[in-house]
Design an enzyme around this catalytic site. Structure first.
Site, PDB file in Angstrom:
ATOM      1  N   LYS A 102       0.857  -1.178   0.000  1.00 53.59           N
ATOM      2  CA  LYS A 102       0.000   0.000   0.000  1.00 53.59           C
ATOM      3  C   LYS A 102       0.897   1.233   0.000  1.00 53.59           C
ATOM      4  CE  LYS A 102      -3.058   2.863   2.703  1.00 53.59           C
ATOM      5  NZ  LYS A 102      -3.519   3.196   4.056  1.00 53.59           N
ATOM      6  N   GLY A 163      -7.902   9.305  10.323  1.00 55.31           N
ATOM      7  CA  GLY A 163      -8.151   9.331  11.756  1.00 55.31           C
ATOM      8  C   GLY A 163      -9.186  10.329  12.217  1.00 55.31           C
ATOM      9  N   GLY A 190     -11.020   8.128   7.196  1.00 60.35           N
ATOM     10  CA  GLY A 190     -12.162   8.974   7.500  1.00 60.35           C
ATOM     11  C   GLY A 190     -13.363   8.277   8.101  1.00 60.35           C
ATOM     12  N   THR A 212      -8.157   3.456  12.792  1.00 57.88           N
ATOM     13  CA  THR A 212      -8.520   4.249  13.959  1.00 57.88           C
ATOM     14  C   THR A 212      -9.957   4.017  14.404  1.00 57.88           C
ATOM     15  OG1 THR A 212      -6.968   5.952  13.231  1.00 57.88           O
ATOM     16  CG2 THR A 212      -8.552   6.580  14.918  1.00 57.88           C
TER      17      THR A 212
END
Length: 260
Positions: A102, A163, A190, A212
């Site tokens: 990634k 986050g 998000g 997160t």
């Protein structure tokens, strides 16, 4: 239900929820949350997590072994194309030739928005170097298409800042990216709660990556389970096809043809 696999770089997955491995209380909680999420692809920040580069320290691969999970090394914390490229090359060495990575090249420490110019540069180099690149990018449909044309195997637009937990702030941009894409589109960054994940899937995204939203929850393992179900529900709703929106009521039990 008809089989509906996610295919990335030629490999088939049943889960469309990808999860991160950072920010948990410990490795045991990481394992429990990953299992509760049903994730098959787990992303790992190579600069922050030991995959064997630090002998003698706890190794994430001991609790998330590569024979059970697809490890997705990421370039989190890289602010230049050169740093991102070196990080991917290190991951390939540590993981015995593993090609799936990634890519993220950040442009700003406050917002963690991607540096698109550097991202394009790094993506082009890595694809030519034999990597299968899943790429974190902005919600710009033009850039998403350029990254696909370079040869990235998945495009990962942000839904909101990393986050932030703000949810899908750019649904029309995301929808345009989905409509134009020939490779999987994975919302990255998000998501705050289960309804956000469901919205992403209802837009037609192929998957959602989050860290997160799960690790930062009061009960990460329970939230992981909630996210798992939300992604499944959102995908099913997308495939089923929602009813059109209307300004006025439409009776669930029409009276046309009834007897009085």
């Amino acid at each position: 239900m008809t089989a509906d696999p996610l295919i990335i770089a030629g490999k088939t997955y049943t889960s469309r929820l990808l999860t991160g491995t950072g920010k948990y209380a410990d490795f045991e909680q990481t394992r429990q949350a990953t299992e509760a999420a049903g994730a098959e692809i787990v992303t790992v920040a190579l600069r922050r997590t030991n995959l064997g580069q630090n002998p003698g320290e706890p190794n994430l691969l001991d609790i998330l072994p590569p024979d059970e999970f697809t490890i997705l090394p990421n370039t989190a914390g890289c602010y230049t194309a050169a740093d991102a490229i070196r990080t991917c090359q290190l991951a390939r060495e540590l993981l015995d030739g593993h090609a799936l990575v990634k890519l993220e090249v950040l442009g700003d420490e406050k917002t963690l928005y991607p540096d698109i110019v550097a991202t394009l540069e790094a993506a082009e180099f890595l694809v030519k170097d034999g990597f299968d690149v899943m790429v974190y990018t902005s919600d710009d449909p033009i850039i998403a298409k350029k990254l696909e044309d370079i040869g990235c195997v998945a495009v990962m637009p942000l839904a909101a800042p990393i986050g932030s937990g703000l949810g899908i702030q750019n649904r029309y941009n995301i929808l345009t990216i989905v409509e134009n894409a020939r490779v999987p589109v994975i919302v990255d960054a998000g998501v705050g709660t289960a309804s956000d994940a469901a919205v992403a899937m209802e837009l037609g995204c192929d998957g959602v990556l989050m860290n997160t939203a799960i690790a930062g929850a009061q009960d990460p393992v329970l939230m992981a389970s909630a996210m798992r179900h939300a992604v499944i529900a959102g995908r099913q709703a997308f495939r089923a096809g929602r009813i059109p929106r209307k300004r006025y009521a439409s009776a669930s039990s029409p009276i046309d043809g009834t007897f009085f």
